[in-house]
Design a protein around this motif. Structure first.
Motif, PDB file in Angstrom:
ATOM      1  N   GLN A 220       0.833  -1.196   0.000  1.00  0.00           N
ATOM      2  CA  GLN A 220       0.000   0.000   0.000  1.00  0.00           C
ATOM      3  C   GLN A 220       0.876   1.259   0.000  1.00  0.00           C
ATOM      4  OE1 GLN A 220      -3.430  -0.452  -0.146  1.00  0.00           O
ATOM      5  NE2 GLN A 220      -2.801  -2.606  -0.301  1.00  0.00           N
ATOM      6  N   LYS A 221       0.253   2.382  -0.327  1.00  0.00           N
ATOM      7  CA  LYS A 221       0.968   3.660  -0.253  1.00  0.00           C
ATOM      8  C   LYS A 221       0.881   4.209   1.173  1.00  0.00           C
ATOM      9  CE  LYS A 221       0.873   5.205  -5.056  1.00  0.00           C
ATOM     10  NZ  LYS A 221       2.343   5.150  -5.167  1.00  0.00           N
ATOM     11  N   HIS A 222       1.965   4.808   1.604  1.00  0.00           N
ATOM     12  CA  HIS A 222       2.058   5.273   2.988  1.00  0.00           C
ATOM     13  C   HIS A 222       2.562   6.715   3.038  1.00  0.00           C
ATOM     14  CE1 HIS A 222       1.579   1.310   5.016  1.00  0.00           C
ATOM     15  NE2 HIS A 222       1.937   0.890   3.802  1.00  0.00           N
ATOM     16  N   PRO A 223       2.145   7.477   4.070  1.00  0.00           N
ATOM     17  CA  PRO A 223       2.721   8.813   4.265  1.00  0.00           C
ATOM     18  C   PRO A 223       4.243   8.729   4.384  1.00  0.00           C
ATOM     19  CG  PRO A 223       0.832   8.491   5.698  1.00  0.00           C
ATOM     20  CD  PRO A 223       1.132   7.157   5.090  1.00  0.00           C
ATOM     21  N   VAL A 224       4.918   9.760   3.883  1.00  0.00           N
ATOM     22  CA  VAL A 224       6.383   9.792   3.858  1.00  0.00           C
ATOM     23  C   VAL A 224       6.896  10.777   4.906  1.00  0.00           C
ATOM     24  CG1 VAL A 224       8.400  10.411   2.472  1.00  0.00           C
ATOM     25  CG2 VAL A 224       6.488   9.158   1.426  1.00  0.00           C
ATOM     26  N   ILE A 225       7.827  10.318   5.718  1.00  0.00           N
ATOM     27  CA  ILE A 225       8.457  11.197   6.712  1.00  0.00           C
ATOM     28  C   ILE A 225       9.963  11.234   6.462  1.00  0.00           C
ATOM     29  CG2 ILE A 225       8.836  11.703   9.145  1.00  0.00           C
ATOM     30  CD1 ILE A 225       6.319  10.215   9.818  1.00  0.00           C
ATOM     31  N   MET A 226      10.475  12.450   6.260  1.00  0.00           N
ATOM     32  CA  MET A 226      11.915  12.675   6.105  1.00  0.00           C
ATOM     33  C   MET A 226      12.484  13.104   7.453  1.00  0.00           C
ATOM     34  SD  MET A 226      12.076  12.136   2.818  1.00  0.00           S
ATOM     35  CE  MET A 226      13.823  12.522   2.634  1.00  0.00           C
ATOM     36  N   HIS A 227      13.595  12.469   7.857  1.00  0.00           N
ATOM     37  CA  HIS A 227      14.257  12.806   9.122  1.00  0.00           C
ATOM     38  C   HIS A 227      15.649  13.350   8.802  1.00  0.00           C
ATOM     39  CE1 HIS A 227      11.221  10.479  11.437  1.00  0.00           C
ATOM     40  NE2 HIS A 227      11.276   9.636  10.418  1.00  0.00           N
ATOM     41  N   PHE A 228      15.976  14.516   9.371  1.00  0.00           N
ATOM     42  CA  PHE A 228      17.277  15.136   9.132  1.00  0.00           C
ATOM     43  C   PHE A 228      18.021  15.313  10.461  1.00  0.00           C
ATOM     44  CE2 PHE A 228      14.528  16.781   5.657  1.00  0.00           C
ATOM     45  CZ  PHE A 228      15.175  16.154   4.605  1.00  0.00           C
ATOM     46  N   TYR A 229      19.356  15.206  10.394  1.00  0.00           N
ATOM     47  CA  TYR A 229      20.181  15.196  11.592  1.00  0.00           C
ATOM     48  C   TYR A 229      20.757  16.576  11.919  1.00  0.00           C
ATOM     49  CZ  TYR A 229      20.274  10.122  10.694  1.00  0.00           C
ATOM     50  OH  TYR A 229      19.937   8.811  10.471  1.00  0.00           O
ATOM     51  N   GLY A 230      21.150  16.718  13.195  1.00  0.00           N
ATOM     52  CA  GLY A 230      21.859  17.914  13.630  1.00  0.00           C
ATOM     53  C   GLY A 230      23.312  17.897  13.177  1.00  0.00           C
ATOM     54  N   TYR A 231      24.011  18.978  13.476  1.00  0.00           N
ATOM     55  CA  TYR A 231      25.410  19.152  13.083  1.00  0.00           C
ATOM     56  C   TYR A 231      26.257  18.052  13.704  1.00  0.00           C
ATOM     57  CZ  TYR A 231      29.146  22.297  11.385  1.00  0.00           C
ATOM     58  OH  TYR A 231      30.181  22.876  10.691  1.00  0.00           O
ATOM     59  N   ASP A 232      27.039  17.389  12.880  1.00  0.00           N
ATOM     60  CA  ASP A 232      27.850  16.260  13.322  1.00  0.00           C
ATOM     61  C   ASP A 232      29.108  16.761  14.028  1.00  0.00           C
ATOM     62  OD1 ASP A 232      28.370  13.589  13.651  1.00  0.00           O
ATOM     63  OD2 ASP A 232      28.841  13.167  11.552  1.00  0.00           O
ATOM     64  N   PHE A 253      12.680   8.034   5.719  1.00  0.00           N
ATOM     65  CA  PHE A 253      14.056   8.152   5.264  1.00  0.00           C
ATOM     66  C   PHE A 253      14.818   8.969   6.299  1.00  0.00           C
ATOM     67  CE2 PHE A 253      16.675   8.974   1.093  1.00  0.00           C
ATOM     68  CZ  PHE A 253      17.646   8.105   1.555  1.00  0.00           C
ATOM     69  N   PHE A 254      15.776   8.315   6.969  1.00  0.00           N
ATOM     70  CA  PHE A 254      16.667   8.980   7.927  1.00  0.00           C
ATOM     71  C   PHE A 254      17.928   9.350   7.152  1.00  0.00           C
ATOM     72  CE2 PHE A 254      13.637   6.950  10.522  1.00  0.00           C
ATOM     73  CZ  PHE A 254      13.722   7.438  11.824  1.00  0.00           C
ATOM     74  N   PHE A 255      18.015  10.608   6.757  1.00  0.00           N
ATOM     75  CA  PHE A 255      18.962  10.988   5.716  1.00  0.00           C
ATOM     76  C   PHE A 255      20.157  11.776   6.257  1.00  0.00           C
ATOM     77  CE2 PHE A 255      20.308  13.858   2.226  1.00  0.00           C
ATOM     78  CZ  PHE A 255      20.740  12.886   1.343  1.00  0.00           C
ATOM     79  N   SER A 256      21.351  11.472   5.712  1.00  0.00           N
ATOM     80  CA  SER A 256      22.598  12.148   6.089  1.00  0.00           C
ATOM     81  C   SER A 256      23.119  12.985   4.918  1.00  0.00           C
ATOM     82  CB  SER A 256      23.673  11.122   6.478  1.00  0.00           C
ATOM     83  OG  SER A 256      23.264  10.331   7.569  1.00  0.00           O
ATOM     84  N   ILE A 257      23.332  14.271   5.144  1.00  0.00           N
ATOM     85  CA  ILE A 257      23.904  15.123   4.093  1.00  0.00           C
ATOM     86  C   ILE A 257      25.401  14.849   3.975  1.00  0.00           C
ATOM     87  CG2 ILE A 257      22.151  16.917   4.245  1.00  0.00           C
ATOM     88  CD1 ILE A 257      23.995  18.494   6.082  1.00  0.00           C
ATOM     89  N   ARG A 258      25.999  15.366   2.910  1.00  0.00           N
ATOM     90  CA  ARG A 258      27.400  15.078   2.568  1.00  0.00           C
ATOM     91  C   ARG A 258      28.357  15.313   3.737  1.00  0.00           C
ATOM     92  NH1 ARG A 258      28.083  18.427  -2.617  1.00  0.00           N
ATOM     93  NH2 ARG A 258      26.060  17.397  -2.925  1.00  0.00           N
ATOM     94  N   GLY A 259      29.217  14.321   3.955  1.00  0.00           N
ATOM     95  CA  GLY A 259      30.274  14.454   4.948  1.00  0.00           C
ATOM     96  C   GLY A 259      29.845  14.306   6.392  1.00  0.00           C
ATOM     97  N   ILE A 281      35.333  14.385   4.056  1.00  0.00           N
ATOM     98  CA  ILE A 281      36.443  15.054   3.353  1.00  0.00           C
ATOM     99  C   ILE A 281      36.322  16.570   3.445  1.00  0.00           C
ATOM    100  CG2 ILE A 281      36.696  13.138   1.735  1.00  0.00           C
ATOM    101  CD1 ILE A 281      35.260  14.970  -0.355  1.00  0.00           C
ATOM    102  N   TYR A 282      35.354  17.059   4.225  1.00  0.00           N
ATOM    103  CA  TYR A 282      35.040  18.492   4.218  1.00  0.00           C
ATOM    104  C   TYR A 282      35.651  19.266   5.373  1.00  0.00           C
ATOM    105  CZ  TYR A 282      31.643  17.058   0.746  1.00  0.00           C
ATOM    106  OH  TYR A 282      31.064  16.532  -0.383  1.00  0.00           O
ATOM    107  N   GLY A 283      36.190  18.569   6.375  1.00  0.00           N
ATOM    108  CA  GLY A 283      36.659  19.293   7.550  1.00  0.00           C
ATOM    109  C   GLY A 283      35.472  19.893   8.277  1.00  0.00           C
ATOM    110  N   ASP A 284      35.601  21.161   8.668  1.00  0.00           N
ATOM    111  CA  ASP A 284      34.496  21.866   9.320  1.00  0.00           C
ATOM    112  C   ASP A 284      33.491  22.270   8.244  1.00  0.00           C
ATOM    113  OD1 ASP A 284      32.738  23.472  10.666  1.00  0.00           O
ATOM    114  OD2 ASP A 284      34.257  24.706  11.616  1.00  0.00           O
ATOM    115  N   TRP A 285      32.321  21.678   8.287  1.00  0.00           N
ATOM    116  CA  TRP A 285      31.348  21.824   7.203  1.00  0.00           C
ATOM    117  C   TRP A 285      30.926  23.269   6.983  1.00  0.00           C
ATOM    118  CZ3 TRP A 285      30.876  18.237  11.242  1.00  0.00           C
ATOM    119  CH2 TRP A 285      31.265  16.940  10.901  1.00  0.00           C
ATOM    120  N   PHE A 286      30.708  24.014   8.057  1.00  0.00           N
ATOM    121  CA  PHE A 286      30.261  25.399   7.904  1.00  0.00           C
ATOM    122  C   PHE A 286      31.316  26.237   7.183  1.00  0.00           C
ATOM    123  CE2 PHE A 286      29.335  29.768   9.119  1.00  0.00           C
ATOM    124  CZ  PHE A 286      27.950  29.820   9.003  1.00  0.00           C
TER     125      PHE A 286
END
Length: 462
Positions: A220-232, A253-259, A281-286
């Motif tokens: 069946q089709k289900h509602p979609v929830i995106m989960h995003f994380y705090g600063y690593d 979807f528990f999603f991680s952005i680059r790095g 590979i980004y060091g300090d992301w900000f």
């Protein structure tokens, strides 16, 4: 001889009389005679006790109402000298209130302090002192939802993000799914998902980003929830949160952005997936590519989130007409960003203690990330730096959001202060929005937050 004896007699008589009189005199200047009882000496007074309880969630309409509770443990009344100093969150002196209050013997008194004049909408710090002893130092708000944090979008703001999305659309997502047997059940399968996203520079290679995806197995089709994380954190060893297989109500979807998070963990700090170590590979992301409009870290990170939503749209079990997002701190900023930039309209989002809001004021309230920005701005003036950051400011992205929003702010947050949380919230054009204030909370997630947001989401599900 007779005369000598007479003189000696007179001298002796005088000495005896003088000594007798001195012995009978009262002591000088309140001295204590040996016979005076000890209990006539006043006992040393104990200090007053004071506290400042939370009133009205420390959010007021026009004047604060600060209650100082003072207790007197002594058998005689005491005077409390009270001082309350109030400054704005931008560190400008507002007013100092001073008054004396008599506290009854063996009793207590609640002293209510307010300002002689109304205060403008904003956040303020109150430093409460009783008899030169600190009672409490805290932040309170005055009509926070009337604070004006005017958008400062550049003329090409919309064109900038349109171009970024076009670059993303031209890429092959190349989604790779690896099932995690230790997490999957017959109700939901759980996968490690790897996607291609925009390069870190116009002529670079696509970046691989990852997340944990939970897919219901009932067809069946289900509602979609995106989960995003705090600063690593650098060299992190904590395991990124992963959904379980028992909840079959949602596609998540528990999603991680680059790095960050999954993209910043060795194989020994992830659920078994048969993959190698994933390295930042980004060091300090900000600070990464700070000042480079088409290569800055958050340009890529925001597009990573848009790509994650596009991935969910490819799954047969996803009901994209019921799309939700939540996250705290950086995750709150990503929730704002994805709702503003996604190809698919969101039903509701839940940013908590959100990051990346109102940089010009943010940098004047707390030291981070202001210090990082100023250390990496190179030859840019402050005006040029804020113009660059305006593309990634949630107060500007919020103007593009039409879905329902539930948000929260900790008034004592020294990382993402309440002022920066209200900047995007107050610029939302939607009327379906609510924000919760936690008066004693710092930079953290409230214990009741998940329950609040899920109730909010369910009320808006079709």
């Amino acid at each position: 001889k007779l005369k000598k004896m007479k003189k000696l007699f007179i001298l002796f008589t005088t000495l005896v009389f003088t000594t007798t009189m001195m012995a009978s005199c009262e002591p000088i200047n309140g001295g204590v005679t040996p016979e005076e009882p000890k209990d006539s000496i006043p006992a040393q007074l104990e200090p007053l006790k004071q506290s400042v309880p939370v009133t009205d969630n420390w959010v007021f309409d026009s004047k604060p109402s600060i209650t100082i509770h003072i207790e007197n443990p002594n058998a005689i009344a005491q005077t409390a000298a009270i001082t309350v100093r109030i400054i704005s969150d931008l560190k400008k002196n507002v007013v100092t209130i001073e008054q004396n209050e008599e506290i009854p013997a063996n009793g207590s008194k609640d002293v209510v302090i307010t300002t002689p004049e109304t205060l403008a909408p904003g956040f303020y710090r109150a430093n409460c002192i009783v008899n030169n002893k600190g009672a409490r130092n805290f932040i309170f708000g005055i009509s926070p939802e009337k604070i004006v944090s005017a958008p400062d979008k550049q003329d090409d703001f919309d064109e900038y993000w349109t171009a970024a999305k076009e670059q993303l659309a031209a890429l092959d997502m190349n989604a790779q799914l690896t099932e995690l047997p230790t997490k999957s059940t017959t109700k939901r399968k759980v996968y490690l998902v790897e996607l291609q996203s925009v390069p870190d520079s116009p002529d670079g290679d696509p970046v691989i980003v990852r997340g944990y995806y939970a897919e219901p197995q009932d067809g069946q089709k289900h509602p979609v929830i995106m989960h995003f994380y705090g600063y690593d954190s650098q060299n992190a060893t904590s395991w990124p949160p992963c959904p379980g297989g028992n909840d079959s109500e949602y596609a998540e979807f528990f999603f991680s952005i680059r790095g960050q998070m999954l993209n910043n963990r060795g194989a020994s700090h992830r659920y078994p997936d048969g993959k190698e170590d994933f390295k930042n590979i980004y060091g300090d992301w900000f600070a990464y590519n700070f000042g480079v409009k088409d290569g800055y870290y958050y340009r890529g990170a925001f597009m990573d989130c848009v790509q994650a939503v596009r991935f969910m749209a490819t799954r047969e079990t996803s009901d994209m007409t019921q799309l939700f997002a939540e996250g705290s701190s950086q995750g709150g900023a990503l929730s704002y960003a994805v709702a503003a930039l996604s190809d698919y309209p969101f039903t509701a989002i839940a940013p908590c203690v959100a990051f990346l809001g109102d940089f010009p004021d943010y940098f004047n309230i707390v030291s981070w990330p202001a210090e990082t920005a100023k250390a990496n701005k190179g030859s840019m003036t402050d005006e040029e730096m804020y113009a660059f950051l305006s593309y990634f400011d949630t107060k500007n992205l919020a103007t593009r959001i039409s879905c329902a929003v539930i948000a929260c702010s900790g008034l004592q947050d020294g990382t993402c202060p309440p002022h920066t949380n209200l900047a995007p919230f107050n610029n939302l054009p939607t009327e379906d929005k609510v924000i919760y204030y936690y008066p004693e909370m710092g930079h953290e997630i409230p214990s009741d937050w998940n329950k609040k947001i899920m109730n909010f989401f369910k009320e808006r599900m079709k």
